[in-house]
Design an enzyme around this catalytic site. Structure first.
Site, PDB file in Angstrom:
ATOM      1  CB  SER A 181      -0.975  -0.023   1.184  1.00  0.00           C
ATOM      2  OG  SER A 181      -0.339  -0.447   2.368  1.00  0.00           O
ATOM      3  CB  THR A 182       4.377   2.113  -0.547  1.00  0.00           C
ATOM      4  OG1 THR A 182       4.664   1.279  -1.671  1.00  0.00           O
ATOM      5  CG2 THR A 182       4.812   1.425   0.728  1.00  0.00           C
ATOM      6  CB  SER A 183       2.523   3.682  -4.909  1.00  0.00           C
ATOM      7  OG  SER A 183       2.825   2.446  -5.511  1.00  0.00           O
ATOM      8  N   GLY A 184      -0.300   3.384  -5.608  1.00  0.00           N
ATOM      9  CA  GLY A 184      -1.351   2.745  -6.414  1.00  0.00           C
ATOM     10  C   GLY A 184      -2.661   2.536  -5.682  1.00  0.00           C
ATOM     11  CB  ILE A 185      -5.258  -0.087  -6.228  1.00  0.00           C
ATOM     12  CG1 ILE A 185      -5.609   0.289  -7.688  1.00  0.00           C
ATOM     13  CG2 ILE A 185      -6.481  -0.629  -5.493  1.00  0.00           C
ATOM     14  CD1 ILE A 185      -6.017  -0.891  -8.573  1.00  0.00           C
ATOM     15  N   GLY A 186      -3.502   0.216  -3.562  1.00  0.00           N
ATOM     16  CA  GLY A 186      -3.311  -0.081  -2.138  1.00  0.00           C
ATOM     17  C   GLY A 186      -3.207   1.193  -1.320  1.00  0.00           C
ATOM     18  CB  SER A 192      -7.809  -8.080 -12.238  1.00  0.00           C
ATOM     19  OG  SER A 192      -7.821  -7.520 -13.538  1.00  0.00           O
ATOM     20  CE1 TYR A 209      -2.465  -9.026 -12.451  1.00  0.00           C
ATOM     21  CE2 TYR A 209      -4.061  -8.793 -14.236  1.00  0.00           C
ATOM     22  CZ  TYR A 209      -3.588  -8.404 -12.993  1.00  0.00           C
ATOM     23  OH  TYR A 209      -4.238  -7.408 -12.290  1.00  0.00           O
TER      24      TYR A 209
HETATM   25  P1  NAD Z   1       1.364  -1.026  -8.411  1.00  0.00           P
HETATM   26  O1  NAD Z   1       2.151  -1.834  -9.400  1.00  0.00           O
HETATM   27  O2  NAD Z   1       1.116   0.415  -8.731  1.00  0.00           O
HETATM   28  O3  NAD Z   1       2.154  -1.206  -7.022  1.00  0.00           O
HETATM   29  C1  NAD Z   1       1.596  -1.096  -5.757  1.00  0.00           C
HETATM   30  C2  NAD Z   1       2.628  -1.311  -4.681  1.00  0.00           C
HETATM   31  O4  NAD Z   1       3.015  -2.695  -4.567  1.00  0.00           O
HETATM   32  C3  NAD Z   1       3.938  -0.568  -4.845  1.00  0.00           C
HETATM   33  O5  NAD Z   1       4.021   0.347  -3.791  1.00  0.00           O
HETATM   34  C4  NAD Z   1       5.009  -1.658  -4.714  1.00  0.00           C
HETATM   35  O6  NAD Z   1       6.139  -1.221  -3.996  1.00  0.00           O
HETATM   36  C5  NAD Z   1       4.270  -2.699  -3.920  1.00  0.00           C
HETATM   37  N1  NAD Z   1       4.843  -4.054  -3.969  1.00  0.00           N
HETATM   38  C6  NAD Z   1       5.231  -4.746  -5.071  1.00  0.00           C
HETATM   39  N2  NAD Z   1       5.698  -5.957  -4.707  1.00  0.00           N
HETATM   40  C7  NAD Z   1       5.589  -6.024  -3.335  1.00  0.00           C
HETATM   41  C8  NAD Z   1       5.888  -7.025  -2.370  1.00  0.00           C
HETATM   42  N3  NAD Z   1       6.431  -8.186  -2.739  1.00  0.00           N
HETATM   43  N4  NAD Z   1       5.617  -6.789  -1.039  1.00  0.00           N
HETATM   44  C9  NAD Z   1       5.063  -5.613  -0.652  1.00  0.00           C
HETATM   45  N5  NAD Z   1       4.765  -4.609  -1.547  1.00  0.00           N
HETATM   46  C10 NAD Z   1       5.034  -4.816  -2.865  1.00  0.00           C
HETATM   47  O7  NAD Z   1      -0.016  -1.767  -8.144  1.00  0.00           O
HETATM   48  P2  NAD Z   1      -1.509  -1.386  -8.572  1.00  0.00           P
HETATM   49  O8  NAD Z   1      -1.587  -1.114 -10.022  1.00  0.00           O
HETATM   50  O9  NAD Z   1      -2.028  -0.413  -7.625  1.00  0.00           O
HETATM   51  O10 NAD Z   1      -2.239  -2.796  -8.338  1.00  0.00           O
HETATM   52  C11 NAD Z   1      -2.693  -3.208  -7.067  1.00  0.00           C
HETATM   53  C12 NAD Z   1      -3.563  -4.446  -7.209  1.00  0.00           C
HETATM   54  O11 NAD Z   1      -4.660  -4.149  -8.061  1.00  0.00           O
HETATM   55  C13 NAD Z   1      -2.849  -5.653  -7.820  1.00  0.00           C
HETATM   56  O12 NAD Z   1      -3.279  -6.825  -7.184  1.00  0.00           O
HETATM   57  C14 NAD Z   1      -3.319  -5.629  -9.267  1.00  0.00           C
HETATM   58  O13 NAD Z   1      -3.282  -6.904  -9.859  1.00  0.00           O
HETATM   59  C15 NAD Z   1      -4.730  -5.117  -9.100  1.00  0.00           C
HETATM   60  N6  NAD Z   1      -5.271  -4.493 -10.318  1.00  0.00           N
HETATM   61  C16 NAD Z   1      -4.662  -3.397 -10.837  1.00  0.00           C
HETATM   62  C17 NAD Z   1      -5.194  -2.842 -11.993  1.00  0.00           C
HETATM   63  C18 NAD Z   1      -4.591  -1.612 -12.617  1.00  0.00           C
HETATM   64  O14 NAD Z   1      -4.964  -1.305 -13.770  1.00  0.00           O
HETATM   65  N7  NAD Z   1      -3.725  -0.903 -11.936  1.00  0.00           N
HETATM   66  C19 NAD Z   1      -6.313  -3.428 -12.620  1.00  0.00           C
HETATM   67  C20 NAD Z   1      -6.894  -4.543 -12.049  1.00  0.00           C
HETATM   68  C21 NAD Z   1      -6.357  -5.083 -10.892  1.00  0.00           C
END
Ligand code: NAD
Length: 262
Positions: free
Chosen positions: A15-20, A141, A154
């Protein structure tokens, strides 16, 4: 709407970036004590600091651990023995031709995207059952139900997540614990920006987005990448006491890409 989340504890993997990150910030805004996770100590602390600066009064604690490994999970558990809400968000994605995807790649995707959530749920679920309240949300997803031909490895992991989520919900029937999966569609995160840069050879995002929704995901009704906060809003609702009759479900927030009536 008050989601009645005040003082609930929530762990959001990756959860340091993105959806998390958006999920952690949204839950913090709703009064949860959030545990922010990433692999890097500095980045994890910075993300928790950012939540505290964006949400006055937020209770955000960083926990650095690589949750894609059994060792990383074992490091986390003594620091955080119990949580009310577990969001299994950690997931990686990368387009690789089926014929180029070797065993190591298949194993890595299974380990990071599937086993990470299995291990965390195995640890936290018994406490939730004992307390007769808990929420587990798998961030799957739309690729779970419409397998992308460029990322079969994936899609397989995302289908596995919704299968596990449904099976687990069956296993806690009759308790106050609910288990669901949330299915985002294309969402503009750092990971996706890197992905776009790689596949578009540095073309600008808007041009990629237009072509992507015309030719790769033409069934999208929104015809745009979602903002991570849009996924976070549904996740916070399903994690809340208000969603008490939603369990065993796969909830779509994918811009209508999946052509399905239910
Ligand atoms: P992202 O790639 O932007 O990364 C999110 C975070 O994951 C980063 O902060 C990274 O440091 C961290 N991370 C990576 N490996 C790690 C590990 N081993 N331990 C702890 N942290 C770790 O991710 P996102 O795009 O926000 O995707 C998040 C979830 O949503 C995933 O499960 C992805 O499959 C799902 N998802 C994403 C999308 C999309 O379009 N972004 C679409 C459908 C589903």
């Amino acid at each position: 709407m008050d989601l009645q989340l005040t003082n609930k504890s929530a762990l959001i993997s990756a959860s340091t970036s993105g959806i998390g990150y958006s999920i952690a910030r949204t839950l913090a805004r709703e009064g949860c004590r959030v545990f922010v996770n990433g692999r890097d100590q500095g980045k994890t602390e910075a993300a928790a600091d950012r939540i505290r600066s964006e949400v006055p009064g937020a209770d955000a604690t960083p926990i650095a651990a690589d949750l894609s490994t059994a060792e990383g999970a074992a490091q986390l558990f003594p620091q955080l023995p119990d949580v009310d809400i577990l969001v299994n968000n950690l997931g990686i994605y990368e387009p690789v031709e089926f014929t180029d995807a070797d065993d190591a790649l298949w194993r890595r995707f299974f380990e990071v995207n599937v086993l990470s959530g299995v291990r965390l749920t195995r640890h936290y679920l018994p406490g939730m059952i004992r307390r007769n309240w808990g929420r587990v949300v798998f961030i799957a997803s739309e690729s779970a139900i419409q397998i992308p031909k460029e990322m079969i490895h994936y899609g397989m992991t995302k289908t596995a997540q919704i299968a596990i989520s449904r099976g687990l919900a069956e296993s806690v029937a009759g308790t106050g614990v609910t288990i669901n999966s949330v299915l985002p569609g294309p969402t503009r995160t750092d990971g996706v920006e890197e992905f776009v840069a790689k596949v578009s050879g540095g073309n600008d995002f808007a041009a990629f987005e237009k072509t992507f929704f015309e030719s790769v995901r033409p069934t999208s009704l929104t015809r745009r990448f979602a903002h991570p906060d849009e996924v976070a809003a549904l996740t916070a609702f399903v994690a809340s006491p208000l969603a008490s009759s939603t369990t065993g479900a796969a909830l779509r927030t994918e811009g209508g890409i999946v052509k399905s009536l239910v």
